[in-house]
Structure formats: structure tokens, C-alpha cells
Design a protein around this motif. Sequence first.
Motif, PDB file in Angstrom:
ATOM      1  N   HIS A  14      10.090  -0.296  -7.979  1.00  0.00           N
ATOM      2  CA  HIS A  14       8.705  -0.481  -7.534  1.00  0.00           C
ATOM      3  C   HIS A  14       7.725   0.384  -8.322  1.00  0.00           C
ATOM      4  CE1 HIS A  14      10.659  -2.748  -4.463  1.00  0.00           C
ATOM      5  NE2 HIS A  14      11.238  -1.692  -3.950  1.00  0.00           N
ATOM      6  N   LEU A  15       7.730   0.193  -9.632  1.00  0.00           N
ATOM      7  CA  LEU A  15       6.811   0.940 -10.496  1.00  0.00           C
ATOM      8  C   LEU A  15       5.444   0.272 -10.457  1.00  0.00           C
ATOM      9  CD1 LEU A  15       9.347   1.348 -13.445  1.00  0.00           C
ATOM     10  CD2 LEU A  15       8.827   3.010 -11.637  1.00  0.00           C
ATOM     11  N   THR A  62       3.464  14.286   3.736  1.00  0.00           N
ATOM     12  CA  THR A  62       2.852  13.054   3.203  1.00  0.00           C
ATOM     13  C   THR A  62       3.612  11.800   3.643  1.00  0.00           C
ATOM     14  OG1 THR A  62       4.151  13.021   1.154  1.00  0.00           O
ATOM     15  CG2 THR A  62       2.102  14.293   1.120  1.00  0.00           C
ATOM     16  N   LEU A  63       4.608  11.999   4.516  1.00  0.00           N
ATOM     17  CA  LEU A  63       5.476  10.872   4.909  1.00  0.00           C
ATOM     18  C   LEU A  63       4.686   9.633   5.351  1.00  0.00           C
ATOM     19  CD1 LEU A  63       8.385   9.819   5.456  1.00  0.00           C
ATOM     20  CD2 LEU A  63       8.174  10.799   7.755  1.00  0.00           C
ATOM     21  N   GLU A 115       1.471   8.993   4.655  1.00  0.00           N
ATOM     22  CA  GLU A 115       0.304   8.709   3.818  1.00  0.00           C
ATOM     23  C   GLU A 115       0.363   7.305   3.214  1.00  0.00           C
ATOM     24  OE1 GLU A 115      -0.587  11.447   0.627  1.00  0.00           O
ATOM     25  OE2 GLU A 115      -1.178  12.993   2.073  1.00  0.00           O
ATOM     26  N   HIS A 116      -0.764   6.646   3.212  1.00  0.00           N
ATOM     27  CA  HIS A 116      -0.932   5.328   2.586  1.00  0.00           C
ATOM     28  C   HIS A 116      -0.217   4.186   3.299  1.00  0.00           C
ATOM     29  CE1 HIS A 116      -2.878   7.549  -0.502  1.00  0.00           C
ATOM     30  NE2 HIS A 116      -1.780   8.171  -0.866  1.00  0.00           N
ATOM     31  N   VAL A 175       4.973   7.503 -10.752  1.00  0.00           N
ATOM     32  CA  VAL A 175       3.888   6.512 -10.711  1.00  0.00           C
ATOM     33  C   VAL A 175       3.585   6.036  -9.297  1.00  0.00           C
ATOM     34  CG1 VAL A 175       4.106   5.659 -13.093  1.00  0.00           C
ATOM     35  CG2 VAL A 175       5.497   4.624 -11.284  1.00  0.00           C
ATOM     36  N   ALA A 176       4.570   6.118  -8.411  1.00  0.00           N
ATOM     37  CA  ALA A 176       4.333   5.725  -7.020  1.00  0.00           C
ATOM     38  C   ALA A 176       4.593   6.907  -6.087  1.00  0.00           C
ATOM     39  CB  ALA A 176       5.198   4.530  -6.651  1.00  0.00           C
ATOM     40  N   GLY A 177       4.448   8.095  -6.608  1.00  0.00           N
ATOM     41  CA  GLY A 177       4.584   9.291  -5.777  1.00  0.00           C
ATOM     42  C   GLY A 177       5.952   9.454  -5.139  1.00  0.00           C
ATOM     43  N   PRO A 202       0.825  -1.219   0.000  1.00  0.00           N
ATOM     44  CA  PRO A 202       0.000   0.000   0.000  1.00  0.00           C
ATOM     45  C   PRO A 202       0.860   1.272   0.000  1.00  0.00           C
ATOM     46  CG  PRO A 202      -0.852  -1.602   1.564  1.00  0.00           C
ATOM     47  CD  PRO A 202       0.489  -2.104   1.114  1.00  0.00           C
ATOM     48  N   TYR A 203       1.894   1.265   0.795  1.00  0.00           N
ATOM     49  CA  TYR A 203       2.734   2.465   0.926  1.00  0.00           C
ATOM     50  C   TYR A 203       3.654   2.641  -0.285  1.00  0.00           C
ATOM     51  CZ  TYR A 203       5.805   5.889   3.150  1.00  0.00           C
ATOM     52  OH  TYR A 203       6.523   7.031   3.455  1.00  0.00           O
ATOM     53  N   MET A 204       4.339   1.578  -0.649  1.00  0.00           N
ATOM     54  CA  MET A 204       5.339   1.606  -1.724  1.00  0.00           C
ATOM     55  C   MET A 204       4.722   1.988  -3.067  1.00  0.00           C
ATOM     56  SD  MET A 204       7.865  -1.597  -2.332  1.00  0.00           S
ATOM     57  CE  MET A 204       6.945  -2.906  -3.162  1.00  0.00           C
ATOM     58  N   PHE A 205       3.438   1.671  -3.231  1.00  0.00           N
ATOM     59  CA  PHE A 205       2.750   2.030  -4.475  1.00  0.00           C
ATOM     60  C   PHE A 205       1.798   3.203  -4.252  1.00  0.00           C
ATOM     61  CE2 PHE A 205       3.466  -2.716  -5.395  1.00  0.00           C
ATOM     62  CZ  PHE A 205       4.685  -2.468  -5.998  1.00  0.00           C
ATOM     63  N   ASN A 206       2.090   3.978  -3.221  1.00  0.00           N
ATOM     64  CA  ASN A 206       1.423   5.269  -3.004  1.00  0.00           C
ATOM     65  C   ASN A 206      -0.104   5.169  -2.919  1.00  0.00           C
ATOM     66  OD1 ASN A 206       1.787   7.995  -2.507  1.00  0.00           O
ATOM     67  ND2 ASN A 206       1.465   8.581  -4.652  1.00  0.00           N
ATOM     68  N   GLY A 207      -0.574   4.100  -2.294  1.00  0.00           N
ATOM     69  CA  GLY A 207      -2.016   3.976  -2.094  1.00  0.00           C
ATOM     70  C   GLY A 207      -2.775   3.482  -3.310  1.00  0.00           C
ATOM     71  N   HIS A 208      -2.064   3.107  -4.378  1.00  0.00           N
ATOM     72  CA  HIS A 208      -2.757   2.621  -5.580  1.00  0.00           C
ATOM     73  C   HIS A 208      -3.149   1.149  -5.469  1.00  0.00           C
ATOM     74  CE1 HIS A 208      -2.162   6.387  -7.537  1.00  0.00           C
ATOM     75  NE2 HIS A 208      -0.849   6.288  -7.524  1.00  0.00           N
ATOM     76  N   ARG A 238       7.648   7.071  -3.743  1.00  0.00           N
ATOM     77  CA  ARG A 238       7.851   6.171  -2.599  1.00  0.00           C
ATOM     78  C   ARG A 238       8.549   4.879  -3.002  1.00  0.00           C
ATOM     79  NH1 ARG A 238       4.140   9.392  -0.715  1.00  0.00           N
ATOM     80  NH2 ARG A 238       3.517   9.298   1.469  1.00  0.00           N
ATOM     81  N   GLY A 239       8.411   4.506  -4.269  1.00  0.00           N
ATOM     82  CA  GLY A 239       8.928   3.206  -4.681  1.00  0.00           C
ATOM     83  C   GLY A 239      10.275   3.284  -5.385  1.00  0.00           C
TER      84      GLY A 239
END
Lengths: 333, 339
Positions: free
Chosen positions: B117-118, B329-330, B332-333, B108-110, A102-108, B112-113
Motif C-alpha cells: 500500500h505505497l 497515532t494509532l 490518526e487518519h 510513504v504511508a507512515g 484514508p487510514y492506510m495511506f496515512n491521511g494523504h 500503516r500500509g
Amino acid sequence: MPELTYREALREALREEMQRDDRVILMGEEVGSFGGSYKVSQGLVEEFGDRRIIDTPIAEEGIIGAGIGAAMTGLRPVCEIMTINFLLVGIDQLVNNAAKIPYMFNGHARVPLVVRTPSGAGHQLSCQHSQVLEVWCAYVPGMYVVAPGTPADAKGMLKTAIRDDNPILFVENVLLYNESGEVPAGEHLVPLGQAVVRRKGSDVTLVTYSRMVGVTLQAAERLAGDGIDAEVVDLRSLRPLDIETVLGSVRKTNRAAFVEEGWRSYGVGAEIAAQIQELAFDDLDHPVERIAGKEVPLPYATNLEAAATPSVDGIVERVTGMVEGRRPVAASA
Amino acid sequence: MVQQAEKTATKGGRPRIHESADELRHAHYLMVMIRRFEEKAFEMYTRAKIGGYCHLNIGEEAAVVGAVMPMRENDWIISYYREHGHILARGTEPAAVMAELYGRETGVAGGRGGSMHLFDAERRFLGGYGIVGGQMPLAIGTGLSSKYRQTDEVTLCFTADGATNIGSFHESMNMIGLWKLPVVMYLVNNQYGMGMAVARASAITDLWRKADGYGIPSERVDGMDFFAVKRAMEQARERAARGDGPSLVESNTYRYRGHSVADAGRSYRTAEEIQEWRERDPIGQFEKVVLEAGLLSEDDFHENELAADRVVGEAVEFADQSPQPALDTLYEHLYVADS
């Protein structure tokens, strides 16, 4: 209110959630015609068929990974890992995938997955089958780790966990399966991340979870006979952690001990003790103590096994010492 | 040493080319664009615009585009960490991919990845995963889910030579084979797991044969030949969608560069070996075949090169101008709230 065993309460939760939502499936080793290694899923394959109650090969990484992939594509899987000791061969999927996605893919992406597994000692299951390892997962941000200690919580928390959209390690306990208690019929939901005070008291706060809740309550009764009034807090959930309930109790009693079946060093109690001293230092009259399993692999012989496991006697002795002002000693002693 | 493919996709009476000129033009564009994208990623890594690990697909363009093109819109793709080309071939905006490599909020992952991690939910690209073999068990679940929901979706799961030696490969292959799941396991054999040649890491070097142990039909194709890859993947996809179960396709290919940008890729390979593979360059081979068939012209190729340069240039510009993720946003998700 009906009396159910912890095992029956879990089964009722599974049955109700599967009746309620066709996306819920159960998979794991021997969950089908065998009825589950600890018989939690007995009868469910007859009711729901092998499309939804799925026997898997012995392949923990495959089971948890399958749960994650299914969860990402519209299902709400419950994976049973036969014991937490076997989780170790599948833990990569839980830690590196479920807790990260969930986090690594930014909630997608979401991973609405429940991994159920029993922790703790049985009767003489020995070194490789008696471990308490949930703390390994509680360390990892990105998933929840919950561990009900009563049949009512077993049902209510499992139902909540299945409806939750986060990956959850749902920790049962080998010796709790046969324990009975009152369990509300039908829609009974217990929120995750809320501790509960099991016994009110004014002299000392005993914080615990899972099977040790019952052991600690017994100890509290004995202590009451000696004039020591213990408050017992059941954490129920290791992550998210409800530290406020713990602090509220400590501010009243000014003494706290953590009781856990697992090892003391780096354990759940270490975290709770740290948070209590960080957040309620001025309220403490005594060091926060940890009453825990002895730091050895759990041996087979009945006397050694008992000696290595926290007991009512051990808790009573230590808590009496706390109230009398005797300082704790090093773990190995 | 260069391994020759014993089995080629031209066997079994498969037509050599059935694509329209437009489809060929698009395939060529994707291969050229992926190469330009990766060359630019290399450059930007050396200029410290991109951090972490950065694994490139240069040399693998036919193996990538030939595998992704046959997939339908409702199919799922799961991949590993050398996946820039995989997501680009799926149609994700190069600018959003480059921005992810830059660690920007528009990625694509803001941010974070990063490179490994695409993700693209809209195109059902279910992510690049960084633990060797760790993506494979997910394909059991997507396959199970597609079947459970009674759809004709297929999962394309990328894996690679190094992963065939780890436990997750075998657990996944067994469960996918046992339950006859609609999964195409696509094994990119680029001859080296980091610096370990296949023969030094695997007890057998015919990696496609590992599928035999799980009752999964398999074959090896020349991964430098776009048409060989695409024909095999079309058949494998069709088979899975029909309900006839999984397949494994091993694609024999080569990465011209090192394991990651940080590895020159020369300490364990000879210049001669690299040159031998370069002579079979997937883009060069493709151009030769379609020119000879009279399906595309040099002008078409040139146009694609210009378009690829422009798109990659714009991607870099976009990434450069995009802000880093906001500090607030640290968290977030990390969890889905109020579910």
C-alpha cells in the motif's frame, strides 16, 4: 413548514447540494431518465444534465469504485445502489477500498463519497430483496453508516453527508419513501453521529432507527394507553454511534429494548445491549432486550412476511412483559 | 512455457530509439536501482526487517520503467500490490519506500500500509491495492473525474494477468470503454497468478484480446524490451490525452522470484523456463541496444550501478534508523475530522 415525503426530502437535498457545489455528481443505475428505481432523482437529469446525473451499467463494484476514484481526485460523488441487497456485489470497494484509503495511506488521501441505498422489506419483495444489511458496514471502522428515519432527517443528514470528507453509507428505507413529514426549507443540516429522543418517557427506553422509529412510536402510544410510559431514542447514525444519549435515557428509565427490522443475532441491538450493560450495568432493572426480525430469509406470502417483521403488536407485547418483569426468551422461540 | 509475443511494439513504423542520452541514462538508472532495491528488500525480509507479504519486481524492470516514464506530472497512477518499482519509477524517494517496508513513521504511508500500500500524493501515485482487481474500478473514477474537470490528465492503471479473470476487471473495462475515459490499462502478464499459469486460469491466453469485448484498442508488447513498452505506452497515453479514449497494453514479462518472498517460485516452474527468461533480461537487453547504438557506454552503466547501490544502501540505513510510528497515532487518519 412544508410537508414533504422522505423521497422528496432526499431529492431536495440532492438538488440543493448540486446547485451549491459543482463537484457533486450523482451516479448509479437508472438515476437519469428513469428517475431512479425509487424515483428519488426524478427530474434531476433534466435540471443538471447527464454530465452530472450519470446512468451507469448494472455494475455495483464499478459504480462504487468509480465513486472512490472520483472522490480521490477532486469530486464529491453520490453513488446510488438500487437496493442494499445489491451492495453485496460491490461491497469489496466499500470495505477494502473506501474504508481503508484514508487510514492506510496515512491521511494523504480522502474519500468524500456518499453511497445511498435503501434497506429493508418492501411489500412482498421476498428473500433476496428485503434484507437489512447496514450492520455489515457499521462493523467496519473507517466509514460512517447513517440511517435517517424521518423526512427532515433524510434531507438534513444527506446534505451533511455530501459535505463531509469521509466515506459514508447513507441508508434509506424502501417503505419510508412515501412517508410524509415536515421538512425545513433551504439550508437544513443535521449532524451525523447524534441520536435524538423522539418521545419522552419514564418507564422504559426503546432504542431504534430508520423505519422502526415510526413503528416504535406507534407502539409507544399504545403502551401509553396501558399506563406504560416509553421513551423512544432514534439512533439516526450507527457509526459514529451516540451512546451517550442512549445511556442518558436508560439511567432515567432503568429498562431498555432495541427495536430493529434486521436479524437479532449479531445485529445493531447486540452492540447497543453490550454497550448499555458495559456502561450502565448498575442502572438496569431488567435485561436489555432485542425486538427484531425473525431469523429467516424474508418470505413472500403476506402472512409469513408480516410474521417475520417486527410489528406494533409485537413491540407492545414484549415491552409490557419487560415492565411486568417477565424475562426474555431465546431468539428462535 | 515461454509465450512469444505475437505483436511487437516495433511494428507500425515506430522509431526504435528517440530518447536523449540523458533520458536513457535515467531509464537505465531506474531499472538498475529498482533491481537493487528489490534484492535488498528480499535480503531484509529474510532478516526479518520487513514483514507481511512482499512482492518483488525483479525481472519486470523494463515493463515497469517503460510504462511509467511516458506519464506526465499531472497524470494519475493506480497500482496493485507488486508496486515497489512502480512508485520508484515515478520518482518517490527510495528511502521513504524502504521505510514503509520496514513499517516506520518515515515511510510513504507512515507505516500503516506496508509493501502493498505505497502512496505518494505529490506524484499522483494513488496507491497500491491488495485485492486482486480491486484497484481497477478506481480508474473509472479518476478517468471520469479528469474528463469532468476538463483536464488532459491520463490515468495509468496497472493490472495483471490474474486480475483479468475477476469481475472488477470486466466491470471496469466496460465502463472505461463505454465512456471513452482517458485511461491506459497496463496489463503486466508475468505468466503466473501466484502458482497458476495463465493457461490454467484464463479461457484465452491472448489476454490483450479481452479488451475487444469492451471496444478498447489493445496490443501485446514484449515486456522485457524497454523500448517496445515505452513506445506502446507513449502512443496509448497520447491517444487518451487527445480525447480518443482508453487503450490496453499487455506487457509480456516474468518475475524471476516467486509470487512473494515467501514463495521460492520453483514448484510450478522449471529451472529451464526461468533461465530462458533470464537470458532475455530487460536490463541486459537495454544495455546491449544502447551500447550498439553508441548512446551510452559501459562507464555510464557502471556509474548507475554505483549510484543505485549507494541510494539503496542509504535507504536501508534511513529505514533502520527511523522510529516506529508513535503508539498515540494509532487512530490518526481513520476519519477526516471537522470537515
